[in-house]
Design a protein around this motif. Structure first.
Motif, PDB file in Angstrom:
ATOM      1  N   UNK A 287      82.259 -10.897 -26.769  1.00 35.40           N
ATOM      2  CA  UNK A 287      81.941 -12.222 -26.240  1.00 35.40           C
ATOM      3  C   UNK A 287      83.057 -13.190 -26.572  1.00 35.40           C
ATOM      4  N   UNK A 288      83.158 -14.256 -25.780  1.00 36.17           N
ATOM      5  CA  UNK A 288      84.133 -15.312 -26.001  1.00 36.17           C
ATOM      6  C   UNK A 288      83.409 -16.647 -26.046  1.00 36.17           C
ATOM      7  N   UNK A 289      83.688 -17.442 -27.086  1.00 41.76           N
ATOM      8  CA  UNK A 289      83.171 -18.808 -27.105  1.00 41.76           C
ATOM      9  C   UNK A 289      83.958 -19.618 -26.079  1.00 41.76           C
ATOM     10  N   UNK A 290      83.252 -20.231 -25.140  1.00 39.68           N
ATOM     11  CA  UNK A 290      83.921 -20.984 -24.092  1.00 39.68           C
ATOM     12  C   UNK A 290      84.206 -20.132 -22.871  1.00 39.68           C
ATOM     13  N   UNK A 291      84.937 -20.695 -21.916  1.00 35.63           N
ATOM     14  CA  UNK A 291      85.036 -20.074 -20.595  1.00 35.63           C
ATOM     15  C   UNK A 291      86.108 -19.009 -20.428  1.00 35.63           C
ATOM     16  N   UNK A 328      69.148 -13.506 -27.327  1.00 33.25           N
ATOM     17  CA  UNK A 328      67.884 -12.889 -26.900  1.00 33.25           C
ATOM     18  C   UNK A 328      68.152 -11.629 -26.083  1.00 33.25           C
ATOM     19  N   UNK A 329      69.105 -11.701 -25.176  1.00 38.10           N
ATOM     20  CA  UNK A 329      69.445 -10.531 -24.357  1.00 38.10           C
ATOM     21  C   UNK A 329      70.029  -9.429 -25.222  1.00 38.10           C
ATOM     22  N   UNK A 330      70.990  -9.790 -26.074  1.00 37.62           N
ATOM     23  CA  UNK A 330      71.676  -8.777 -26.885  1.00 37.62           C
ATOM     24  C   UNK A 330      70.737  -8.095 -27.872  1.00 37.62           C
ATOM     25  N   UNK A 331      69.802  -8.847 -28.443  1.00 42.41           N
ATOM     26  CA  UNK A 331      68.897  -8.258 -29.424  1.00 42.41           C
ATOM     27  C   UNK A 331      67.905  -7.296 -28.800  1.00 42.41           C
ATOM     28  N   UNK A 332      67.863  -7.254 -27.488  1.00 42.71           N
ATOM     29  CA  UNK A 332      67.030  -6.269 -26.777  1.00 42.71           C
ATOM     30  C   UNK A 332      67.888  -5.290 -25.979  1.00 42.71           C
ATOM     31  N   UNK A 333      69.165  -5.157 -26.386  1.00 45.13           N
ATOM     32  CA  UNK A 333      70.100  -4.285 -25.671  1.00 45.13           C
ATOM     33  C   UNK A 333      70.379  -3.040 -26.507  1.00 45.13           C
ATOM     34  N   UNK A 334      71.246  -2.167 -25.980  1.00 45.62           N
ATOM     35  CA  UNK A 334      71.625  -0.963 -26.717  1.00 45.62           C
ATOM     36  C   UNK A 334      72.983  -1.104 -27.401  1.00 45.62           C
ATOM     37  N   UNK A 335      73.489  -2.331 -27.530  1.00 46.20           N
ATOM     38  CA  UNK A 335      74.729  -2.545 -28.264  1.00 46.20           C
ATOM     39  C   UNK A 335      74.476  -2.407 -29.766  1.00 46.20           C
ATOM     40  N   UNK A 336      75.490  -1.895 -30.472  1.00 52.45           N
ATOM     41  CA  UNK A 336      75.405  -1.737 -31.922  1.00 52.45           C
ATOM     42  C   UNK A 336      76.097  -2.872 -32.672  1.00 52.45           C
ATOM     43  N   UNK A 337      77.257  -3.274 -32.173  1.00 50.17           N
ATOM     44  CA  UNK A 337      78.063  -4.309 -32.809  1.00 50.17           C
ATOM     45  C   UNK A 337      78.440  -5.343 -31.754  1.00 50.17           C
ATOM     46  N   UNK A 338      78.325  -6.619 -32.101  1.00 47.96           N
ATOM     47  CA  UNK A 338      78.726  -7.705 -31.216  1.00 47.96           C
ATOM     48  C   UNK A 338      79.878  -8.454 -31.880  1.00 47.96           C
ATOM     49  N   UNK A 339      81.056  -8.417 -31.265  1.00 48.78           N
ATOM     50  CA  UNK A 339      82.217  -9.150 -31.754  1.00 48.78           C
ATOM     51  C   UNK A 339      82.410 -10.389 -30.884  1.00 48.78           C
ATOM     52  N   UNK A 340      82.560 -11.530 -31.525  1.00 52.59           N
ATOM     53  CA  UNK A 340      82.685 -12.802 -30.804  1.00 52.59           C
ATOM     54  C   UNK A 340      84.025 -13.432 -31.151  1.00 52.59           C
ATOM     55  N   UNK A 341      84.812 -13.748 -30.133  1.00 54.10           N
ATOM     56  CA  UNK A 341      86.073 -14.449 -30.363  1.00 54.10           C
ATOM     57  C   UNK A 341      85.856 -15.942 -30.236  1.00 54.10           C
ATOM     58  N   UNK A 342      86.308 -16.681 -31.256  1.00 54.48           N
ATOM     59  CA  UNK A 342      86.212 -18.133 -31.216  1.00 54.48           C
ATOM     60  C   UNK A 342      87.190 -18.728 -30.229  1.00 54.48           C
ATOM     61  N   UNK A 343      87.260 -20.050 -30.219  1.00 54.66           N
ATOM     62  CA  UNK A 343      88.162 -20.740 -29.300  1.00 54.66           C
ATOM     63  C   UNK A 343      88.965 -21.756 -30.088  1.00 54.66           C
ATOM     64  N   UNK A 344      90.292 -21.659 -30.022  1.00 57.99           N
ATOM     65  CA  UNK A 344      91.190 -22.548 -30.752  1.00 57.99           C
ATOM     66  C   UNK A 344      90.791 -22.545 -32.227  1.00 57.99           C
ATOM     67  N   UNK A 345      90.750 -23.727 -32.891  1.00 57.14           N
ATOM     68  CA  UNK A 345      90.207 -23.781 -34.242  1.00 57.14           C
ATOM     69  C   UNK A 345      88.691 -23.724 -34.171  1.00 57.14           C
ATOM     70  N   UNK A 346      88.060 -23.231 -35.231  1.00 57.42           N
ATOM     71  CA  UNK A 346      86.594 -23.219 -35.245  1.00 57.42           C
ATOM     72  C   UNK A 346      86.036 -24.633 -35.156  1.00 57.42           C
ATOM     73  N   UNK A 347      86.851 -25.639 -35.504  1.00 56.87           N
ATOM     74  CA  UNK A 347      86.383 -27.022 -35.482  1.00 56.87           C
ATOM     75  C   UNK A 347      86.807 -27.792 -34.233  1.00 56.87           C
ATOM     76  N   UNK A 348      87.590 -27.195 -33.367  1.00 60.45           N
ATOM     77  CA  UNK A 348      87.967 -27.881 -32.134  1.00 60.45           C
ATOM     78  C   UNK A 348      86.706 -28.225 -31.340  1.00 60.45           C
TER      79      UNK A 348
END
Length: 497
Positions: A287-291, A328-348
């Protein structure tokens, strides 16, 4: 027996979408299927997206078969980079002072140049091909491309309505302002920048079925299942890295890759981790935070994962789906690990009254643990250490658990060893990790936003991550999460102060 080919070549992302669950055969660079020419064996061909043009890995064998099928009137559908391949030429010099022009096959009379869009879209339809017969309403899908400006005299098929171009809002509400699909004069060769075009628009799939006279759909779907099994047996394409049997599904665990700014290497780190975790048999969601979902495509190249419709986490008016629905969708999916990439600084965006508008707020909403990364190439290792400590301290105040701090692009191990105790003593973090600076990092084809080749970028990312990090330890940093709340602007201000 009807046969629909799917191009499987370095730089392609054939797992990115399902293509209507229609492909029955894999076609590699030599253009052969079981030793026979694809033009003789296939009734239709799908060319997926990726970095086909930058990678230059489709050799004359497959090129020749594509041209032969086009001349024979057989359906060919090129999506994103597949469309570029079918065009006259492509300028891939987005940050170059002069155009960098690559030649296409010249089957569809258009040219490409740089234009960034990463939106979910609706597209207006023009009736110039069998594919869009009876499609009277807009089609659905998504864009994620860097070289998406299409100009030329080919018959138009689609114009997309987009929200943003080149990182800015269009300010055009409800207008179809991006030329996003065309065909050759005969209408059998189709190119489009719209991903998901066959997955989200059943009339188009039905038209393709009728065009090639599919008699036995069960046979198509059964053989498509075998194609998918083939795709998911290998990490990346032509790597020779086999995936062990999938582990039994459990509730997925989450981990965010955040940073103190752009150019920290988040995409590189996420890509390498995605491939390394996939090598261990886990099914990995990205997943990616932002567009800007372009950032997770190299990771999907390694995992063969889909670009899910929740892959872009909404912040403010930007993105595809909100974090509550996504979890909600992911917690009812067959994925094992969810990696999320932030956007710029975490505080931007943290103190923007649009809520949520930062990676920190997304992590806060669901207590998502984080690896906090910093690049040390600009201000030096010491400066990066001071900055990353300040970031961790603030994240701690906000209730975000930083599981590890990662110094990226480390050019001197002695200096790293000197600053590591400072980081440990001034944060709640026990694991301070490092990745060395890559000597090849200035090579064209390696750097996102300049000219990326997925097969090259992903190989370096996977190798460096596996050589320098304990992957099992990082997997154990991930946690099960539940959505709790989006903090209000006033609540965030109180926590920050």
């Amino acid at each position: 027996m009807t046969r629909i080919g799917l191009a499987y070549v370095s730089g392609a992302v054939p797992g990115f979408e399902d293509f209507g669950n229609l492909p029955t055969d894999i076609v590699k660079e030599n253009g052969l299927i079981n030793g026979n020419k694809a033009s003789k064996e296939l009734d239709a061909l799908i060319i997926p997206g990726g970095t086909l043009i930058e990678s230059n890995d489709i050799n004359m064998g497959l090129n020749t078969e594509i041209k032969k099928m086009a001349r024979d009137g057989k359906p060919i559908i090129g999506i994103c980079a597949g469309f570029q391949l079918l065009s006259n030429q492509i300028d891939i010099g987005r940050k170059s002072p002069v155009p960098i022009v690559k030649e296409g096959l010249g089957i569809i009379d258009v040219n490409f140049s740089p234009l960034i869009t990463s939106d979910r879209v609706k597209a207006k339809v023009f009736n110039n091909s069998f594919l869009v017969k009876n499609q009277t309403e807009d089609v659905n899908g998504f864009h994620t491309h860097t070289y998406g400006k299409v100009e030329g005299d080919a018959k138009p098929l689609f114009y997309s309505q987009v929200q943003r171009m080149n990182y800015g809002d269009t300010n055009k509400k409800g207008e179809y302002n991006i030329f996003s699909g065309a065909c050759n004069d005969d209408g059998n060769v189709i190119g489009t920048m719209i991903h998901g075009i066959l997955d989200e628009n059943p009339i188009l799939v039905e038209n393709l079925k009728q065009q090639i006279d599919i008699q036995n759909l069960d046979d198509i779907y059964n053989r498509n299942n075998e194609v998918k099994k083939f795709l998911h047996r290998e990490v990346g394409i032509n790597s020779g890295i086999k995936v062990p049997p999938i582990k039994p599904n459990k509730k997925p665990k989450y981990l965010m890759i955040g940073s103190n700014g752009s150019d920290s290497g988040k995409t590189f780190i996420l890509t390498g981790l995605a491939g390394a975790i996939r090598k261990r048999g886990y099914k990995v969601a990205l997943l990616k935070v932002g567009p800007d979902v372009r950032d997770i495509i190299p990771g999907l190249y390694l995992t063969k994962g889909k670009m899910e419709d929740f892959a872009s986490i909404k912040i403010g008016h930007l993105g595809w789906k909100d974090i509550e629905s996504t979890i909600k969708i992911l917690n009812n999916s067959d994925y094992d690990i969810v990696l999320i990439e932030g956007v710029m600084s975490v505080f931007t965006g943290l103190l923007n009254e649009k809520v949520p508008f930062s990676a920190a707020e997304i992590a806060m909403s669901s207590k998502i643990p984080m690896i906090l990364a910093t690049g040390v190439n600009k201000g030096g290792i010491e400066s990066a250490a001071v900055d990353i400590v300040a970031h961790e301290n603030m994240l701690n105040k906000l209730g975000v658990s930083v599981e590890a701090i990662l110094l990226n692009k480390v050019y001197n191990e002695d200096i790293f060893d000197t600053v590591k105790p400072y980081i440990i003593e001034n944060t709640n973090v026990e694991d301070v990790l490092k990745l060395p600076k890559l000597k090849s990092a200035d090579m064209r084809g390696f750097i996102p936003e300049v000219e990326i080749r997925y097969e090259l970028f992903t190989k370096y990312a996977l190798d460096l991550i596996e050589e320098n990090l304990d992957i099992d330890k990082i997997i154990n940093m991930a946690r099960e999460v539940e959505f709790e709340k989006i903090y209000s602007f006033d609540e965030i201000k109180r926590k920050v102060i």
